[in-house]
Design a protein around this motif. Sequence first.
Motif, PDB file in Angstrom:
ATOM      1  N   VAL B 109      46.406  47.353  49.376  1.00  0.00           N
ATOM      2  CA  VAL B 109      47.732  47.326  49.999  1.00  0.00           C
ATOM      3  C   VAL B 109      47.684  47.568  51.501  1.00  0.00           C
ATOM      4  CG1 VAL B 109      48.924  48.011  47.902  1.00  0.00           C
ATOM      5  CG2 VAL B 109      48.158  49.766  49.512  1.00  0.00           C
ATOM      6  N   SER B 110      46.474  47.629  52.049  1.00  0.00           N
ATOM      7  CA  SER B 110      46.361  47.908  53.477  1.00  0.00           C
ATOM      8  C   SER B 110      46.585  46.661  54.327  1.00  0.00           C
ATOM      9  CB  SER B 110      44.969  48.477  53.774  1.00  0.00           C
ATOM     10  OG  SER B 110      44.713  48.411  55.152  1.00  0.00           O
ATOM     11  N   THR B 111      47.156  46.865  55.492  1.00  0.00           N
ATOM     12  CA  THR B 111      47.357  45.776  56.453  1.00  0.00           C
ATOM     13  C   THR B 111      46.035  45.274  57.017  1.00  0.00           C
ATOM     14  OG1 THR B 111      48.911  47.439  57.322  1.00  0.00           O
ATOM     15  CG2 THR B 111      49.106  45.183  58.167  1.00  0.00           C
ATOM     16  N   ARG B 112      44.999  46.077  56.901  1.00  0.00           N
ATOM     17  CA  ARG B 112      43.784  45.797  57.646  1.00  0.00           C
ATOM     18  C   ARG B 112      42.784  44.905  56.918  1.00  0.00           C
ATOM     19  NH1 ARG B 112      42.613  51.717  60.121  1.00  0.00           N
ATOM     20  NH2 ARG B 112      41.352  50.486  61.570  1.00  0.00           N
ATOM     21  N   ILE B 113      43.081  44.579  55.692  1.00  0.00           N
ATOM     22  CA  ILE B 113      42.212  43.644  54.978  1.00  0.00           C
ATOM     23  C   ILE B 113      42.724  42.238  55.251  1.00  0.00           C
ATOM     24  CG2 ILE B 113      41.325  42.944  52.721  1.00  0.00           C
ATOM     25  CD1 ILE B 113      40.372  45.685  53.730  1.00  0.00           C
ATOM     26  N   SER B 114      41.840  41.399  55.753  1.00  0.00           N
ATOM     27  CA  SER B 114      42.260  40.051  56.151  1.00  0.00           C
ATOM     28  C   SER B 114      42.506  39.146  54.949  1.00  0.00           C
ATOM     29  CB  SER B 114      41.194  39.428  57.038  1.00  0.00           C
ATOM     30  OG  SER B 114      40.093  39.060  56.245  1.00  0.00           O
ATOM     31  N   ALA B 115      43.294  38.122  55.182  1.00  0.00           N
ATOM     32  CA  ALA B 115      43.567  37.155  54.115  1.00  0.00           C
ATOM     33  C   ALA B 115      42.259  36.538  53.629  1.00  0.00           C
ATOM     34  CB  ALA B 115      44.505  36.080  54.640  1.00  0.00           C
ATOM     35  N   ARG B 116      41.388  36.275  54.582  1.00  0.00           N
ATOM     36  CA  ARG B 116      40.077  35.704  54.246  1.00  0.00           C
ATOM     37  C   ARG B 116      39.328  36.590  53.268  1.00  0.00           C
ATOM     38  NH1 ARG B 116      37.443  32.345  53.596  1.00  0.00           N
ATOM     39  NH2 ARG B 116      35.372  31.615  54.234  1.00  0.00           N
ATOM     40  N   THR B 117      39.248  37.853  53.592  1.00  0.00           N
ATOM     41  CA  THR B 117      38.540  38.779  52.713  1.00  0.00           C
ATOM     42  C   THR B 117      39.149  38.787  51.323  1.00  0.00           C
ATOM     43  OG1 THR B 117      38.032  40.191  54.598  1.00  0.00           O
ATOM     44  CG2 THR B 117      37.830  41.175  52.420  1.00  0.00           C
ATOM     45  N   ARG B 118      40.462  38.818  51.279  1.00  0.00           N
ATOM     46  CA  ARG B 118      41.141  38.825  49.984  1.00  0.00           C
ATOM     47  C   ARG B 118      40.816  37.560  49.196  1.00  0.00           C
ATOM     48  NH1 ARG B 118      45.122  42.938  50.271  1.00  0.00           N
ATOM     49  NH2 ARG B 118      45.669  43.363  52.440  1.00  0.00           N
ATOM     50  N   ALA B 119      40.880  36.429  49.893  1.00  0.00           N
ATOM     51  CA  ALA B 119      40.637  35.157  49.216  1.00  0.00           C
ATOM     52  C   ALA B 119      39.216  35.107  48.656  1.00  0.00           C
ATOM     53  CB  ALA B 119      40.861  34.006  50.183  1.00  0.00           C
ATOM     54  N   ASP B 120      38.264  35.520  49.480  1.00  0.00           N
ATOM     55  CA  ASP B 120      36.868  35.508  49.033  1.00  0.00           C
ATOM     56  C   ASP B 120      36.683  36.365  47.796  1.00  0.00           C
ATOM     57  OD1 ASP B 120      36.368  33.880  51.115  1.00  0.00           O
ATOM     58  OD2 ASP B 120      35.150  35.287  52.266  1.00  0.00           O
ATOM     59  N   ALA B 121      37.302  37.535  47.838  1.00  0.00           N
ATOM     60  CA  ALA B 121      37.159  38.437  46.704  1.00  0.00           C
ATOM     61  C   ALA B 121      37.779  37.825  45.456  1.00  0.00           C
ATOM     62  CB  ALA B 121      37.812  39.778  47.021  1.00  0.00           C
ATOM     63  N   ALA B 122      38.934  37.229  45.631  1.00  0.00           N
ATOM     64  CA  ALA B 122      39.624  36.643  44.476  1.00  0.00           C
ATOM     65  C   ALA B 122      38.767  35.562  43.820  1.00  0.00           C
ATOM     66  CB  ALA B 122      40.957  36.061  44.915  1.00  0.00           C
ATOM     67  N   GLU B 123      38.109  34.802  44.675  1.00  0.00           N
ATOM     68  CA  GLU B 123      37.305  33.693  44.181  1.00  0.00           C
ATOM     69  C   GLU B 123      36.207  34.158  43.216  1.00  0.00           C
ATOM     70  OE1 GLU B 123      35.222  29.751  46.198  1.00  0.00           O
ATOM     71  OE2 GLU B 123      35.789  31.494  47.372  1.00  0.00           O
ATOM     72  N   ALA B 124      35.718  35.368  43.498  1.00  0.00           N
ATOM     73  CA  ALA B 124      34.630  35.874  42.665  1.00  0.00           C
ATOM     74  C   ALA B 124      35.058  36.054  41.215  1.00  0.00           C
ATOM     75  CB  ALA B 124      34.111  37.200  43.232  1.00  0.00           C
ATOM     76  N   PHE B 125      36.363  36.107  41.002  1.00  0.00           N
ATOM     77  CA  PHE B 125      36.833  36.326  39.641  1.00  0.00           C
ATOM     78  C   PHE B 125      37.314  35.039  38.975  1.00  0.00           C
ATOM     79  CE2 PHE B 125      36.788  40.427  41.550  1.00  0.00           C
ATOM     80  CZ  PHE B 125      36.452  41.291  40.519  1.00  0.00           C
ATOM     81  N   SER B 126      36.854  33.934  39.528  1.00  0.00           N
ATOM     82  CA  SER B 126      37.370  32.657  39.040  1.00  0.00           C
ATOM     83  C   SER B 126      37.087  32.441  37.553  1.00  0.00           C
ATOM     84  CB  SER B 126      36.783  31.516  39.867  1.00  0.00           C
ATOM     85  OG  SER B 126      35.386  31.512  39.734  1.00  0.00           O
ATOM     86  N   ASP B 127      35.929  32.910  37.057  1.00  0.00           N
ATOM     87  CA  ASP B 127      35.647  32.643  35.642  1.00  0.00           C
ATOM     88  C   ASP B 127      36.521  33.485  34.713  1.00  0.00           C
ATOM     89  OD1 ASP B 127      34.438  34.937  36.364  1.00  0.00           O
ATOM     90  OD2 ASP B 127      32.619  34.610  35.194  1.00  0.00           O
ATOM     91  N   VAL B 128      36.829  34.705  35.187  1.00  0.00           N
ATOM     92  CA  VAL B 128      37.780  35.493  34.400  1.00  0.00           C
ATOM     93  C   VAL B 128      39.102  34.739  34.342  1.00  0.00           C
ATOM     94  CG1 VAL B 128      38.981  37.689  34.183  1.00  0.00           C
ATOM     95  CG2 VAL B 128      36.700  37.619  35.186  1.00  0.00           C
ATOM     96  N   ASN B 129      39.443  34.167  35.475  1.00  0.00           N
ATOM     97  CA  ASN B 129      40.687  33.417  35.527  1.00  0.00           C
ATOM     98  C   ASN B 129      40.695  32.241  34.558  1.00  0.00           C
ATOM     99  OD1 ASN B 129      42.141  34.935  37.234  1.00  0.00           O
ATOM    100  ND2 ASN B 129      41.659  33.757  39.091  1.00  0.00           N
ATOM    101  N   SER B 130      39.549  31.601  34.410  1.00  0.00           N
ATOM    102  CA  SER B 130      39.525  30.454  33.499  1.00  0.00           C
ATOM    103  C   SER B 130      39.766  30.930  32.063  1.00  0.00           C
ATOM    104  CB  SER B 130      38.208  29.701  33.627  1.00  0.00           C
ATOM    105  OG  SER B 130      37.180  30.374  32.942  1.00  0.00           O
ATOM    106  N   ARG B 131      39.272  32.127  31.759  1.00  0.00           N
ATOM    107  CA  ARG B 131      39.549  32.690  30.425  1.00  0.00           C
ATOM    108  C   ARG B 131      41.047  32.943  30.280  1.00  0.00           C
ATOM    109  NH1 ARG B 131      36.238  31.107  27.285  1.00  0.00           N
ATOM    110  NH2 ARG B 131      36.301  29.598  28.967  1.00  0.00           N
ATOM    111  N   LEU B 132      41.593  33.510  31.331  1.00  0.00           N
ATOM    112  CA  LEU B 132      43.018  33.823  31.283  1.00  0.00           C
ATOM    113  C   LEU B 132      43.845  32.555  31.128  1.00  0.00           C
ATOM    114  CD1 LEU B 132      43.335  36.589  34.005  1.00  0.00           C
ATOM    115  CD2 LEU B 132      43.976  36.800  31.599  1.00  0.00           C
ATOM    116  N   LYS B 133      43.400  31.539  31.802  1.00  0.00           N
ATOM    117  CA  LYS B 133      44.131  30.279  31.763  1.00  0.00           C
ATOM    118  C   LYS B 133      44.298  29.800  30.320  1.00  0.00           C
ATOM    119  CE  LYS B 133      44.397  25.957  34.303  1.00  0.00           C
ATOM    120  NZ  LYS B 133      43.789  25.226  35.435  1.00  0.00           N
TER     121      LYS B 133
END
Lengths: 207, 207, 207, 207
Positions: B109-133
């Motif tokens: 929830v911090s202002t100091r984490i960049s959108a880029r960092t967030r996006a990169d991190a999210a990507e790492a969970f893509s396979d979990v997401n495919s399960r969720l899908k």
Amino acid sequence: MARPRDDDKKRAILIAAIRLFADEGLGASTASIARAANVADGTLFRYFPTKDHLLNELYSELKLSLRARLAPVSHDTSLREQLRSAWDVYIDWGFTEPAAHQVTARLSVSTRISARTRADAAEAFSDVNSRLKAAVANGPLRRHPTAFAGALFAAMADTTLAFIIDTPAERETLTADGFAAFWSAIGRGNSNVEMPRNSQQEKDCIS
Amino acid sequence: MARPRDDDKKRAILIAAIRLFADEGLGASTASIARAANVADGTLFRYFPTKDHLLNELYSELKLSLRARLAPVSHDTSLREQLRSAWDVYIDWGFTEPAAHQVTARLSVSTRISARTRADAAEAFSDVNSRLKAAVANGPLRRHPTAFAGALFAAMADTTLAFIIDTPAERETLTADGFAAFWSAIGRGNSNVEMPRNSQQEKDCIS
Amino acid sequence: MARPRDDDKKRAILIAAIRLFADEGLGASTASIARAANVADGTLFRYFPTKDHLLNELYSELKLSLRARLAPVSHDTSLREQLRSAWDVYIDWGFTEPAAHQVTARLSVSTRISARTRADAAEAFSDVNSRLKAAVANGPLRRHPTAFAGALFAAMADTTLAFIIDTPAERETLTADGFAAFWSAIGRGNSNVEMPRNSQQEKDCIS
Amino acid sequence: MARPRDDDKKRAILIAAIRLFADEGLGASTASIARAANVADGTLFRYFPTKDHLLNELYSELKLSLRARLAPVSHDTSLREQLRSAWDVYIDWGFTEPAAHQVTARLSVSTRISARTRADAAEAFSDVNSRLKAAVANGPLRRHPTAFAGALFAAMADTTLAFIIDTPAERETLTADGFAAFWSAIGRGNSNVEMPRNSQQEKDCIS
DNA sequence: AATGAATGAGCCTTCATTCAT
DNA sequence: AATGAATGAAGGCTCATTCAT
């Protein structure tokens, strides 16, 4: 400190604080808040002896303002409808006052909000909890404190809100489907309550 | 050759940062972190040119360390079992490394984490997401982005975790019931899979 | 410190220093200079035990490089021509190596150049001074140390240079007129030397 | 009403800055300046938001204080006398306030003084420039901007000053002879004014 | 001899808080 | 009661210099 009387001033400070904490994080300086509130640097400290006091009071205020929106418990409507109403109120609050909502989220995870403040705020939602208690009674969460369902309510509503803010066009469907998810989450038996058709189906079967 | 760059030192800084950010919030000073890492003030800045860099890198690191615990997608087990496994891993991570979990929450929830960092991190969970899908396909969330279910997963697991930390004795039941709530939340049709009774009822009807 | 042998490296550092001191002021870091010189941070200190040493040595080097451009004293040309030649050399140096010139100016007013360094540098210009001594002999400056005329020379050339850099198109006229001003400044009787016409005029008168 | 802003305090900071910048160069720390001004570290930044602001304002102040010493343009005296007066004022300023003069010199070559500041300061000397313009009209510098003569004035006065400070006993002769050099430098025709002998010679010729 | 990682003093600046007015 | 000038501790960051390799 003799309680200063000008309540508008206090209000102005609180409102300015919401905007600045939303824009810049909780690190926003008291000076900038004072300026935004059209108040002298020192004046802020007549109302809030400490920045931490400001933070805590703001948290309480925010929680209370949300609480104030909630309809009083009614006995004319079903459990589901009552919770749905609370859900809608919460979503609406977050949507129409995104800064307030965001600051609440930040304060919630801050080190600077005391346990006491948190507890007091939680208590304000006791009647919502009593509704939840009933709703949870037959579900998988029945063996856990009602607060668990309450926390789930907030967590799921926050999540829903984040997506609504991202895609305002989907506001209605997200609100409805998010609530459906919540309602499913907390109760099994409840689904029966909300879907008398089932029993009807059973009847149909019988017939 | 000069003294080789000590990678343990970077690690030490990151670990110290987790502890201090957990104890004192993200406002913990770089000096205190350096001290805790047994490193000179200036040394920290050889590894992280800026406190913001430290914050962002820590966020990535934390997300990755969680990600690393997740089992690779398997095709031998049911969807439910796969998600349950992910759920357990998440809970276990939060329980065994509460500081890491808490800091992750604050960074999120911090202002100091960049959108880029967030996006990169999210990507790492893509396979979990495919399960969720897949899991979401027949449920009420089917019309919304899978990320919605993902966010719900995290939100509900976090909530569950908070109660587990509060009442460790209930760890197992909370984990199981929390997951049950999540599973109910995201899928209607899924419940059939786990509850063959329904189809039986239907059969009964037929008969 | 055993004198390291690689003289190219020392040269590279000095050259890098000129560029960086010109671009960023004398506050440019030793690290940035080392990098620009393709040399490790620590290597710089094998050649210059201290930043102050670097500064002083650079000052000397710069003064010497200017000095080296000056033609040796010749007895075939008039005093005026010799000084004019020195003037041209100075202007040319400043024009073709503006960074060197600018850094020299900055070093000249810095606290960090020792009296010793300054004195040594001044000494290198002793033969120019001897020319000046002669040129000054009959002028208004005759009662003051030759260094005064020398300082005037540098000050006026620097000023001229500044305007040339500002208006390169006027380089030639500025150079000539600037020198004319200098020549007038230091000598009265000298003017006769440069203007034989006068005596001719006198002759004309007589006739 | 709050404590009124103490303008003496600003003055004190400026004065302390002059001393410290003179003693230690422009690198003198804001903390040391604050201490010397009997003011808290943070107070300095209420008056000068940045060290660069302090530097620029100091430069302006210094130039203005010099400017203030200059007599207003008078029409009762000859051009030469007017410029001589300005020369004397400049020398006197530099002699009685060597620190101010030295700091001005350092600021003049610093990267941190903005073009704007320089331009503003230059403008304050416009009337001196108009005197110079007249004085230059018939001399070798007539084809160049008046600013050239102005820069020469400053450069030559600075040089003269340096020797006066070195040999205070020669103050009067250096001042006079330095000015003579300057006067000769900028004007040819002017010399006629001060040396009627020339015209007499011409007359002699005629006869 | 060269390297560059490590150091820690020191710098500029911010900010919560106090206090004279 | 309100103001805003003053304070000084603390923070993030830089940098000349040292030293293990």
